[in-house]
Design a protein around this motif. Structure first.
Motif, PDB file in Angstrom:
ATOM      1  N   ARG A  38      35.725  29.811  41.080  1.00  0.00           N
ATOM      2  CA  ARG A  38      35.470  29.812  42.385  1.00  0.00           C
ATOM      3  C   ARG A  38      35.015  31.514  43.083  1.00  0.00           C
ATOM      4  N   GLU A  39      35.214  32.037  41.848  1.00  0.00           N
ATOM      5  CA  GLU A  39      34.789  33.713  42.440  1.00  0.00           C
ATOM      6  C   GLU A  39      33.343  33.954  42.572  1.00  0.00           C
ATOM      7  N   ALA A  40      32.468  32.696  41.401  1.00  0.00           N
ATOM      8  CA  ALA A  40      31.928  32.719  41.007  1.00  0.00           C
ATOM      9  C   ALA A  40      30.352  32.320  42.549  1.00  0.00           C
ATOM     10  N   TRP A  68      32.195  40.772  29.482  1.00  0.00           N
ATOM     11  CA  TRP A  68      32.153  39.444  28.629  1.00  0.00           C
ATOM     12  C   TRP A  68      33.896  38.727  29.447  1.00  0.00           C
ATOM     13  N   ASN A  69      34.330  39.683  30.133  1.00  0.00           N
ATOM     14  CA  ASN A  69      35.946  39.588  30.972  1.00  0.00           C
ATOM     15  C   ASN A  69      35.257  38.876  31.457  1.00  0.00           C
ATOM     16  N   PHE A  70      34.428  38.510  32.549  1.00  0.00           N
ATOM     17  CA  PHE A  70      34.376  38.425  33.596  1.00  0.00           C
ATOM     18  C   PHE A  70      33.004  37.412  33.715  1.00  0.00           C
ATOM     19  N   PRO A  71      33.083  36.338  32.126  1.00  0.00           N
ATOM     20  CA  PRO A  71      31.336  36.188  31.571  1.00  0.00           C
ATOM     21  C   PRO A  71      30.792  35.407  32.453  1.00  0.00           C
ATOM     22  N   ALA A 103      31.665  34.962  36.081  1.00  0.00           N
ATOM     23  CA  ALA A 103      31.944  36.082  37.866  1.00  0.00           C
ATOM     24  C   ALA A 103      30.926  37.158  37.779  1.00  0.00           C
ATOM     25  N   ILE A 104      30.876  38.036  37.223  1.00  0.00           N
ATOM     26  CA  ILE A 104      30.576  38.660  36.778  1.00  0.00           C
ATOM     27  C   ILE A 104      29.042  39.016  36.894  1.00  0.00           C
ATOM     28  N   PHE A 105      28.417  37.350  35.681  1.00  0.00           N
ATOM     29  CA  PHE A 105      27.340  37.618  35.364  1.00  0.00           C
ATOM     30  C   PHE A 105      26.289  37.279  36.573  1.00  0.00           C
ATOM     31  N   PHE A 129      24.552  46.697  35.961  1.00  0.00           N
ATOM     32  CA  PHE A 129      25.594  47.309  34.656  1.00  0.00           C
ATOM     33  C   PHE A 129      27.060  47.467  35.592  1.00  0.00           C
ATOM     34  N   THR A 130      27.773  46.169  34.382  1.00  0.00           N
ATOM     35  CA  THR A 130      29.526  46.061  34.597  1.00  0.00           C
ATOM     36  C   THR A 130      30.084  46.501  33.036  1.00  0.00           C
ATOM     37  N   GLY A 131      30.967  47.581  32.362  1.00  0.00           N
ATOM     38  CA  GLY A 131      30.986  47.704  31.335  1.00  0.00           C
ATOM     39  C   GLY A 131      31.910  48.755  31.062  1.00  0.00           C
ATOM     40  N   ALA A 181      26.149  50.937  38.640  1.00  0.00           N
ATOM     41  CA  ALA A 181      27.182  51.013  37.447  1.00  0.00           C
ATOM     42  C   ALA A 181      28.887  50.588  37.918  1.00  0.00           C
ATOM     43  N   GLU A 182      29.267  49.689  37.376  1.00  0.00           N
ATOM     44  CA  GLU A 182      30.752  49.490  38.012  1.00  0.00           C
ATOM     45  C   GLU A 182      31.208  49.348  36.311  1.00  0.00           C
ATOM     46  N   THR A 183      32.311  50.297  36.275  1.00  0.00           N
ATOM     47  CA  THR A 183      33.105  50.737  34.546  1.00  0.00           C
ATOM     48  C   THR A 183      34.677  50.623  34.845  1.00  0.00           C
ATOM     49  N   GLN A 232      43.242  42.168  30.092  1.00  0.00           N
ATOM     50  CA  GLN A 232      41.529  42.511  30.652  1.00  0.00           C
ATOM     51  C   GLN A 232      40.527  42.478  31.354  1.00  0.00           C
ATOM     52  N   ARG A 233      40.941  43.480  32.522  1.00  0.00           N
ATOM     53  CA  ARG A 233      40.456  43.466  33.862  1.00  0.00           C
ATOM     54  C   ARG A 233      40.252  44.705  33.953  1.00  0.00           C
ATOM     55  N   CYS A 234      39.600  45.488  34.319  1.00  0.00           N
ATOM     56  CA  CYS A 234      38.987  46.734  34.402  1.00  0.00           C
ATOM     57  C   CYS A 234      39.522  47.600  35.527  1.00  0.00           C
ATOM     58  N   SER A 235      40.449  46.277  36.376  1.00  0.00           N
ATOM     59  CA  SER A 235      41.446  46.001  38.020  1.00  0.00           C
ATOM     60  C   SER A 235      42.852  46.574  37.451  1.00  0.00           C
ATOM     61  N   ALA A 236      43.367  46.233  35.818  1.00  0.00           N
ATOM     62  CA  ALA A 236      44.589  45.920  35.448  1.00  0.00           C
ATOM     63  C   ALA A 236      45.300  47.385  35.629  1.00  0.00           C
ATOM     64  N   MET A 255      47.434  44.037  42.407  1.00  0.00           N
ATOM     65  CA  MET A 255      46.134  45.366  42.174  1.00  0.00           C
ATOM     66  C   MET A 255      44.700  45.054  41.754  1.00  0.00           C
ATOM     67  N   ILE A 256      45.336  43.248  41.329  1.00  0.00           N
ATOM     68  CA  ILE A 256      43.868  42.205  41.085  1.00  0.00           C
ATOM     69  C   ILE A 256      43.813  41.283  41.751  1.00  0.00           C
ATOM     70  N   GLY A 257      41.966  40.772  41.471  1.00  0.00           N
ATOM     71  CA  GLY A 257      42.763  39.336  42.048  1.00  0.00           C
ATOM     72  C   GLY A 257      41.851  39.560  42.405  1.00  0.00           C
ATOM     73  N   ALA A 258      40.763  40.932  43.430  1.00  0.00           N
ATOM     74  CA  ALA A 258      40.045  41.506  44.589  1.00  0.00           C
ATOM     75  C   ALA A 258      38.713  39.578  44.811  1.00  0.00           C
ATOM     76  N   VAL A 259      38.939  39.663  46.001  1.00  0.00           N
ATOM     77  CA  VAL A 259      38.212  38.084  46.776  1.00  0.00           C
ATOM     78  C   VAL A 259      37.232  38.921  47.290  1.00  0.00           C
ATOM     79  N   PRO A 306      35.826  44.044  49.233  1.00  0.00           N
ATOM     80  CA  PRO A 306      34.924  44.554  48.696  1.00  0.00           C
ATOM     81  C   PRO A 306      35.210  44.980  46.832  1.00  0.00           C
ATOM     82  N   PHE A 307      34.870  44.954  45.682  1.00  0.00           N
ATOM     83  CA  PHE A 307      35.286  45.687  44.843  1.00  0.00           C
ATOM     84  C   PHE A 307      34.787  46.941  43.890  1.00  0.00           C
ATOM     85  N   GLY A 308      35.082  48.175  43.374  1.00  0.00           N
ATOM     86  CA  GLY A 308      34.104  49.161  42.828  1.00  0.00           C
ATOM     87  C   GLY A 308      34.823  50.186  43.194  1.00  0.00           C
TER      88      GLY A 308
HETATM   89  C1  UN1 Z   1      35.829  43.849  35.912  1.00  0.00           C
HETATM   90  O1  UN1 Z   1      37.065  43.513  35.211  1.00  0.00           O
HETATM   91  O2  UN1 Z   1      35.546  44.672  35.031  1.00  0.00           O
HETATM   92  O3  UN1 Z   1      39.977  42.559  40.863  1.00  0.00           O
HETATM   93  C2  UN1 Z   1      36.391  44.061  37.181  1.00  0.00           C
HETATM   94  C3  UN1 Z   1      39.480  42.037  39.508  1.00  0.00           C
HETATM   95  C4  UN1 Z   1      38.309  41.436  39.384  1.00  0.00           C
HETATM   96  C5  UN1 Z   1      38.249  43.025  38.199  1.00  0.00           C
HETATM   97  C6  UN1 Z   1      36.668  42.498  38.140  1.00  0.00           C
HETATM   98  N1  UN1 Z   1      37.693  41.724  40.418  1.00  0.00           N
HETATM   99  O4  UN1 Z   1      40.633  42.072  39.492  1.00  0.00           O
END
Ligand code: UN1
Length: 508
Positions: free
Chosen positions: A117-119, A163-166, A168-170, A238-240, A264-266, A297-301, A453-457, A462-464
């Motif tokens: 859905r996110e993609a 690889w964690n959002f192979p 949606a983020i791609f 880049f995201t990683g 970059a989103e890290t 395994q989310r950077c937001s976790a 605090m996960i699952g930004a729509v 807007p996420f970052g």
């Molecule tokens: C990531 O894990 O690299 O809000 C970012 C969220 C997602 C996180 C994606 N957008 O949980």
């Protein structure tokens, strides 16, 4: 037998506030669609994707450079229409892509449904944003002059995704770069090329020319590095990890030729700060979702729960109880809350850190593990640590650190700011003015109050982040596309003698 509360059915749905647009696993559980998705998982085949030979990268970049002129000159409305066709096709094929994601990335079916859905949302949102914000426009100026601002693609963008959002983020990176007029060398994570390859094929079917988008599968330190180092690169997205983002930045800076921007989103070391007025049931629900969903395994976790001494005992007891209720194991089941981590290497790294923490911190609770299909399940676990500096920055998995605080909530925020990351922050308090003040003090990109605090729509949150968490602009936000564009202002002296009428006609 379970101490604390029976976990409420998620207060906000499966994944953030996204219930409005994302058919959630919890909802699907009672519909006929459930069988469609489960069959798609059974039927999914993970094709092997050939690696891009490093020796062929120069030819690929030359081809994409050649394709740039025509794609960049394609009217904005046509580029946006391609993204909308891709979104429609992906919507038609949701179960198939979910099945492939479960099989390739071992994410739970519920997480995969949200991810597809996110993609789709990224494709539609960037199509809308492109049309709303990238069109040429007249700027005010003195009499006798016309000024026009044009936005167009920069050239060849290299998009490197995790690889964690192979999917949606791609997808988000690639379609943003494309709709802005760039051509794209897309390098997926080496663990998850199959879903990326299938999405690239879908984009080509939707109308992206063959010389505007090329998949470049391979390892980061070979294929990724060669792409970044190539002289024809006009931008990198880049995201990683923070470390790799810095390495890319150094590589770009060391090149001769133009200055190449990096988006970059890290990573994040994300905290939730809970004061003594917070509602414990709500806190525990938000903690369990934020720390353990997607196996952490989310950077937001959520990594670090800072809970006020006054309610800490009760909250900690409830977390222990909630861990007992998690369904952990087989990702192909809609009822599974937490699946395995990505691979053996990740499993070994996390297990090592868990063992280290067991020697220095108190175990609050640990979830029981069911069917471990890949052998890479880490039991979700929570530790109580004495101070913020005791937490393990190395962990990208279902491991929560809990620390007690007393006194001043502002001091806790200062300590969180000191960590240097700035991605997500949770605040739990029933004092509105305090929530607003702490949010303002936090140097953090996404602040969530009294929820998970996960699952930004896309388009909604807007996420970052900032600092060690990335450069911005925020994905799924109104400023994202601009960073993929070059800007040009054209100024015409309309008072000049001679035939400027013809020139002007060409600028409208
Ligand atoms: C990531 O894990 O690299 O809000 C970012 C969220 C997602 C996180 C994606 N957008 O949980």
């Amino acid at each position: 037998a379970v101490p604390g509360l029976p976990l409420p059915v998620a207060l906000y749905g499966f994944d953030g506030t996204s219930g409005r647009r994302n058919p959630q696993g919890a909802d699907l559980a009672v519909t006929a669609e459930r069988a469609v998705y489960e069959q798609a998982v059974d039927a999914a085949v993970v094709e092997s994707v050939p690696e891009a030979p490093v020796g062929g990268i120069a030819a690929t970049m030359t081809r994409l450079h050649g394709g740039f002129t025509a794609w960049n000159a394609t009217p904005l409305a046509d580029r946006a229409a391609v993204l909308r066709r891709a979104a429609d096709a992906l919507e038609q094929r949701q179960p198939e892509f979910c099945g492939l994601l479960v099989r390739e990335a071992h994410k739970t079916l519920g997480d995969c449904i949200s991810e597809v859905r996110e993609a789709i949302d990224f494709c539609r949102y960037y199509a809308d944003q492109a049309e709303a914000t990238l069109a040429s426009r007249a700027l005010p100026g003195p009499t006798g002059e016309s000024n026009t601002l044009h936005l167009h693609g920069r050239g060849v963008f290299v998009c490197i995704s995790p690889w964690n959002f192979p999917l949606a983020i791609f997808a988000g990176q690639v379609v943003a770069a494309l709709v802005a007029g760039n051509t794209v060398a897309a390098k997926p994570a080496e663990q998850t090329p199959a879903v990326a390859a299938r999405f690239v094929a879908l984009l080509h079917e939707a109308g992206v020319p063959a010389d505007a988008l090329v998949l470049q599968h391979g390892e980061g330190h070979t294929v990724g590095a060669a792409l970044v180092a190539h002289p024809l690169v006009a931008g990198v997205c880049f995201t990683g990890s923070t470390a790799v983002a810095k390495a890319i930045n150094r590589a770009l800076a060391a090149k001769d030729g133009p200055i190449v921007p990096l988006i970059a989103e890290t990573g994040g070391i994300n905290a939730m700060v809970v004061d003594s007025t917070a509602l414990p049931e709500q806190v525990v629900d938000a903690v369990v979702q934020s720390a353990f969903r997607s196996a952490g395994q989310r950077c937001s976790a959520l990594r670090l729960l800072c809970v006020h001494e006054g309610i800490a005992d009760g909250v900690i007891e409830m977390i222990a109880g909630a861990l007992q209720e998690l369904s952990v194991g087989d990702p192909s089941q809609l009822s599974t809350d937490v699946g395995p981590v990505i691979d053996a290497e990740a499993h070994a790294n996390i297990a090592r850190e868990v063992t280290r923490l067991e020697g220095s911190a108190r175990v609050i609770g640990r979830a029981p593990v069911g069917l471990d299909v890949t052998g890479h399940v880490i039991a979700p676990v929570a530790f109580e640590v004495a101070k913020v500096s005791d937490l393990s920055a190395e962990i990208f998995g279902p491991v929560l650190h809990v620390v007690r605080w007393s006194g001043d909530a502002d001091a806790v925020i200062r300590e969180v700011n000191q960590l240097g990351y700035g991605l997500t922050l949770g605040l739990q308090t029933r004092i509105d003015s305090r929530a607003l003040r702490l949010a303002a003090e936090a140097r953090i990109g996404n602040v969530y109050v009294n929820r998970n605090m996960i699952g930004a729509v896309v388009g909604v949150q807007p996420f970052g982040g900032e600092g060690l968490s990335g450069t911005g602009p925020k994905a799924g936000g109104p400023h994202y596309l601009f960073r993929f564009c070059a800007e040009q202002t054209v100024t015409i002296n309309t008072a000049a003698a001679g035939g400027n009428a013809a020139l002007l006609a060409g600028t409208s």
